[in-house]
Design a protein around this motif. Structure first.
Motif, PDB file in Angstrom:
ATOM      1  N   ARG A   1      -2.248  -2.602  -2.188  1.00  0.00           N
ATOM      2  CA  ARG A   1      -3.151  -3.214  -1.224  1.00  0.00           C
ATOM      3  C   ARG A   1      -3.631  -2.202  -0.183  1.00  0.00           C
ATOM      4  O   ARG A   1      -2.842  -1.578   0.516  1.00  0.00           O
ATOM      5  CB  ARG A   1      -2.463  -4.389  -0.524  1.00  0.00           C
ATOM      6  CG  ARG A   1      -3.408  -5.278   0.279  1.00  0.00           C
ATOM      7  CD  ARG A   1      -2.657  -6.495   0.762  1.00  0.00           C
ATOM      8  NE  ARG A   1      -3.471  -7.353   1.598  1.00  0.00           N
ATOM      9  CZ  ARG A   1      -4.238  -8.344   1.139  1.00  0.00           C
ATOM     10  NH1 ARG A   1      -4.299  -8.591  -0.146  1.00  0.00           N
ATOM     11  NH2 ARG A   1      -4.934  -9.091   1.968  1.00  0.00           N
ATOM     12  N   GLY A   2      -4.943  -2.078  -0.079  1.00  0.00           N
ATOM     13  CA  GLY A   2      -5.540  -1.191   0.909  1.00  0.00           C
ATOM     14  C   GLY A   2      -6.249  -1.993   1.986  1.00  0.00           C
ATOM     15  O   GLY A   2      -6.272  -3.225   1.959  1.00  0.00           O
ATOM     16  N   ALA A   3      -6.845  -1.297   2.927  1.00  0.00           N
ATOM     17  CA  ALA A   3      -7.576  -1.938   4.017  1.00  0.00           C
ATOM     18  C   ALA A   3      -8.432  -0.897   4.714  1.00  0.00           C
ATOM     19  O   ALA A   3      -8.168   0.309   4.627  1.00  0.00           O
ATOM     20  CB  ALA A   3      -6.614  -2.574   5.015  1.00  0.00           C
TER      21      ALA A   3
ATOM     22  N   GLY B   1     -13.259  -9.249  -0.814  1.00  0.00           N
ATOM     23  CA  GLY B   1     -11.846  -9.585  -0.647  1.00  0.00           C
ATOM     24  C   GLY B   1     -10.997  -8.413  -0.183  1.00  0.00           C
ATOM     25  O   GLY B   1      -9.805  -8.349  -0.474  1.00  0.00           O
ATOM     26  N   VAL B   2     -11.621  -7.472   0.549  1.00  0.00           N
ATOM     27  CA  VAL B   2     -10.918  -6.278   1.025  1.00  0.00           C
ATOM     28  C   VAL B   2     -10.624  -6.436   2.516  1.00  0.00           C
ATOM     29  O   VAL B   2     -11.540  -6.693   3.303  1.00  0.00           O
ATOM     30  CB  VAL B   2     -11.755  -5.006   0.779  1.00  0.00           C
ATOM     31  CG1 VAL B   2     -11.070  -3.778   1.367  1.00  0.00           C
ATOM     32  CG2 VAL B   2     -12.016  -4.816  -0.706  1.00  0.00           C
ATOM     33  N   PRO B   3      -9.371  -6.284   2.940  1.00  0.00           N
ATOM     34  CA  PRO B   3      -9.028  -6.435   4.351  1.00  0.00           C
ATOM     35  C   PRO B   3      -9.789  -5.440   5.233  1.00  0.00           C
ATOM     36  O   PRO B   3      -9.939  -4.269   4.887  1.00  0.00           O
ATOM     37  CB  PRO B   3      -7.524  -6.158   4.388  1.00  0.00           C
ATOM     38  CG  PRO B   3      -7.042  -6.450   3.003  1.00  0.00           C
ATOM     39  CD  PRO B   3      -8.162  -6.046   2.099  1.00  0.00           C
ATOM     40  N   PHE B   4     -10.226  -5.943   6.386  1.00  0.00           N
ATOM     41  CA  PHE B   4     -11.008  -5.133   7.317  1.00  0.00           C
ATOM     42  C   PHE B   4     -10.593  -5.469   8.735  1.00  0.00           C
ATOM     43  O   PHE B   4     -10.415  -6.642   9.086  1.00  0.00           O
ATOM     44  CB  PHE B   4     -12.506  -5.423   7.149  1.00  0.00           C
ATOM     45  CG  PHE B   4     -13.401  -4.678   8.114  1.00  0.00           C
ATOM     46  CD1 PHE B   4     -13.887  -3.419   7.794  1.00  0.00           C
ATOM     47  CD2 PHE B   4     -13.760  -5.248   9.327  1.00  0.00           C
ATOM     48  CE1 PHE B   4     -14.718  -2.730   8.673  1.00  0.00           C
ATOM     49  CE2 PHE B   4     -14.589  -4.570  10.212  1.00  0.00           C
ATOM     50  CZ  PHE B   4     -15.070  -3.306   9.887  1.00  0.00           C
ATOM     51  N   GLY B   5     -10.414  -4.458   9.558  1.00  0.00           N
ATOM     52  CA  GLY B   5     -10.115  -4.660  10.971  1.00  0.00           C
ATOM     53  C   GLY B   5     -10.947  -3.722  11.822  1.00  0.00           C
ATOM     54  O   GLY B   5     -11.212  -2.584  11.434  1.00  0.00           O
TER      55      GLY B   5
ATOM     56  N   SER C   1     -10.379  -0.879  -1.747  1.00  0.00           N
ATOM     57  CA  SER C   1     -10.182  -1.780  -2.889  1.00  0.00           C
ATOM     58  C   SER C   1      -9.272  -1.167  -3.946  1.00  0.00           C
ATOM     59  O   SER C   1      -8.762  -1.868  -4.814  1.00  0.00           O
ATOM     60  CB  SER C   1     -11.532  -2.156  -3.516  1.00  0.00           C
ATOM     61  OG  SER C   1     -12.104  -1.058  -4.206  1.00  0.00           O
ATOM     62  N   HIS C   2      -9.051   0.145  -3.852  1.00  0.00           N
ATOM     63  CA  HIS C   2      -8.165   0.844  -4.777  1.00  0.00           C
ATOM     64  C   HIS C   2      -6.837   1.223  -4.117  1.00  0.00           C
ATOM     65  O   HIS C   2      -6.148   2.146  -4.567  1.00  0.00           O
ATOM     66  CB  HIS C   2      -8.855   2.081  -5.342  1.00  0.00           C
ATOM     67  CG  HIS C   2      -9.966   1.746  -6.288  1.00  0.00           C
ATOM     68  ND1 HIS C   2      -9.740   1.360  -7.594  1.00  0.00           N
ATOM     69  CD2 HIS C   2     -11.315   1.695  -6.109  1.00  0.00           C
ATOM     70  CE1 HIS C   2     -10.898   1.104  -8.175  1.00  0.00           C
ATOM     71  NE2 HIS C   2     -11.868   1.300  -7.296  1.00  0.00           N
ATOM     72  N   GLY C   3      -6.491   0.512  -3.047  1.00  0.00           N
ATOM     73  CA  GLY C   3      -5.166   0.670  -2.457  1.00  0.00           C
ATOM     74  C   GLY C   3      -5.024   1.733  -1.397  1.00  0.00           C
ATOM     75  O   GLY C   3      -3.908   2.078  -1.012  1.00  0.00           O
ATOM     76  N   VAL C   4      -6.146   2.248  -0.894  1.00  0.00           N
ATOM     77  CA  VAL C   4      -6.093   3.270   0.150  1.00  0.00           C
ATOM     78  C   VAL C   4      -6.284   2.601   1.510  1.00  0.00           C
ATOM     79  O   VAL C   4      -7.094   1.682   1.651  1.00  0.00           O
ATOM     80  CB  VAL C   4      -7.193   4.335  -0.059  1.00  0.00           C
ATOM     81  CG1 VAL C   4      -7.161   5.388   1.045  1.00  0.00           C
ATOM     82  CG2 VAL C   4      -7.042   4.982  -1.438  1.00  0.00           C
ATOM     83  N   ILE C   5      -5.532   3.049   2.506  1.00  0.00           N
ATOM     84  CA  ILE C   5      -5.789   2.628   3.874  1.00  0.00           C
ATOM     85  C   ILE C   5      -6.822   3.594   4.436  1.00  0.00           C
ATOM     86  O   ILE C   5      -6.577   4.797   4.544  1.00  0.00           O
ATOM     87  CB  ILE C   5      -4.509   2.625   4.720  1.00  0.00           C
ATOM     88  CG1 ILE C   5      -3.529   1.581   4.178  1.00  0.00           C
ATOM     89  CG2 ILE C   5      -4.836   2.334   6.185  1.00  0.00           C
ATOM     90  CD1 ILE C   5      -2.172   1.604   4.832  1.00  0.00           C
ATOM     91  N   VAL C   6      -8.001   3.064   4.751  1.00  0.00           N
ATOM     92  CA  VAL C   6      -9.126   3.894   5.162  1.00  0.00           C
ATOM     93  C   VAL C   6      -9.344   3.742   6.667  1.00  0.00           C
ATOM     94  O   VAL C   6      -9.526   2.628   7.168  1.00  0.00           O
ATOM     95  CB  VAL C   6     -10.406   3.505   4.405  1.00  0.00           C
ATOM     96  CG1 VAL C   6     -11.523   4.495   4.713  1.00  0.00           C
ATOM     97  CG2 VAL C   6     -10.144   3.442   2.903  1.00  0.00           C
TER      98      VAL C   6
ATOM     99  N   GLN D   1      -6.936   7.695   3.909  1.00  0.00           N
ATOM    100  CA  GLN D   1      -8.114   8.558   3.962  1.00  0.00           C
ATOM    101  C   GLN D   1      -8.820   8.311   5.290  1.00  0.00           C
ATOM    102  O   GLN D   1      -9.071   7.169   5.658  1.00  0.00           O
ATOM    103  CB  GLN D   1      -9.077   8.260   2.817  1.00  0.00           C
ATOM    104  CG  GLN D   1     -10.326   9.123   2.821  1.00  0.00           C
ATOM    105  CD  GLN D   1     -10.009  10.593   2.608  1.00  0.00           C
ATOM    106  OE1 GLN D   1      -9.404  10.970   1.613  1.00  0.00           O
ATOM    107  NE2 GLN D   1     -10.408  11.435   3.545  1.00  0.00           N
ATOM    108  N   VAL D   2      -9.129   9.388   6.010  1.00  0.00           N
ATOM    109  CA  VAL D   2      -9.927   9.285   7.230  1.00  0.00           C
ATOM    110  C   VAL D   2     -11.368   9.638   6.884  1.00  0.00           C
ATOM    111  O   VAL D   2     -11.630  10.698   6.313  1.00  0.00           O
ATOM    112  CB  VAL D   2      -9.402  10.221   8.339  1.00  0.00           C
ATOM    113  CG1 VAL D   2     -10.286  10.118   9.582  1.00  0.00           C
ATOM    114  CG2 VAL D   2      -7.955   9.889   8.686  1.00  0.00           C
TER     115      VAL D   2
END
Length: 197
Positions: free
Chosen positions: A12-14, A111-115, A83-88, A45-46
């Motif tokens: 799970r990424g976001a 369906g991708v978490p976003f904050g 969507s491929h499990g990276v926290i961006v 990834q930044v």
């Protein structure tokens, strides 16, 4: 058996988008948070605005339309990676509310978490830092379209987190952002339906 989505290194990424004035502290927090997440085993990834613009938006200027295109492109890449499990982590000014809302909506549809993190440092403090000398050049009339000087910055009204770096130390800022990330990637009740946990 379904993976534990709260465990570092799982799927799970976001996307965590840091918006605020130039020199507010967006990149400083994002890079420090990336270090913390990497130490804990997360894939990170930044997408720093200054670093990615020459590759994603070469040829674009700083008109409202061009800035919106730039934000849309960065948002698309962020959503794809997340969507491929990276926290961006995305420290990008993104001065216009509608463009930020479009990125949020794109993530929601996929369906991708976003904050959203509003780095709410005041113009006076941001300008006193003037890391790149842009405020001074704008005040001298050498450049135009400077966010916060002669181009507007539309503050978020519903950001998940607000941080004023003039009042909140970096370590505490990172802790707050880290807590938001973990909240975003926690499995929700709907994710657990049908699991064999």
């Amino acid at each position: 058996m379904n993976a534990d989505l709260t465990t570092p290194g799982t799927a799970r990424g976001a996307t965590l988008w840091f918006t605020g004035l130039p020199s507010a502290g967006k990149s400083t927090i994002a890079h420090a948070l990336a270090d913390r997440l990497l130490l804990d085993g997360y894939r990170v990834q930044v997408l720093d605005g200054d670093a990615v613009r020459p590759y994603l938006s070469a040829g674009l200027g700083y008109s409202r339309a061009d800035r919106d295109v730039n934000v849309k492109r960065i948002g698309w890449v962020a959503r794809l990676l997340a969507s491929h499990g990276v926290i961006v982590l995305v420290p990008v000014i993104a001065p216009y509310a509608a463009a930020r809302a479009a990125v949020r909506e794109d993530h929601a549809e996929a369906g991708v978490p976003f904050g959203e993190v509003f780095v709410a440092t005041s113009l006076a403090v941001a300008e006193s830092r003037d890391v790149k000398g842009l405020y001074a050049r704008a005040r001298a009339g050498e450049i135009s379209g400077m966010t916060g000087v002669d181009d507007p910055y539309e503050q978020p009204t519903s950001a998940e987190l607000s941080i004023d770096t003039a009042a909140v130390p970096l370590e505490q800022s990172v802790e707050q952002a880290y807590a938001l990330v973990t909240d975003l990637i926690e499995p929700k009740a709907a994710d657990l339906v049908g699991s064999d946990a």
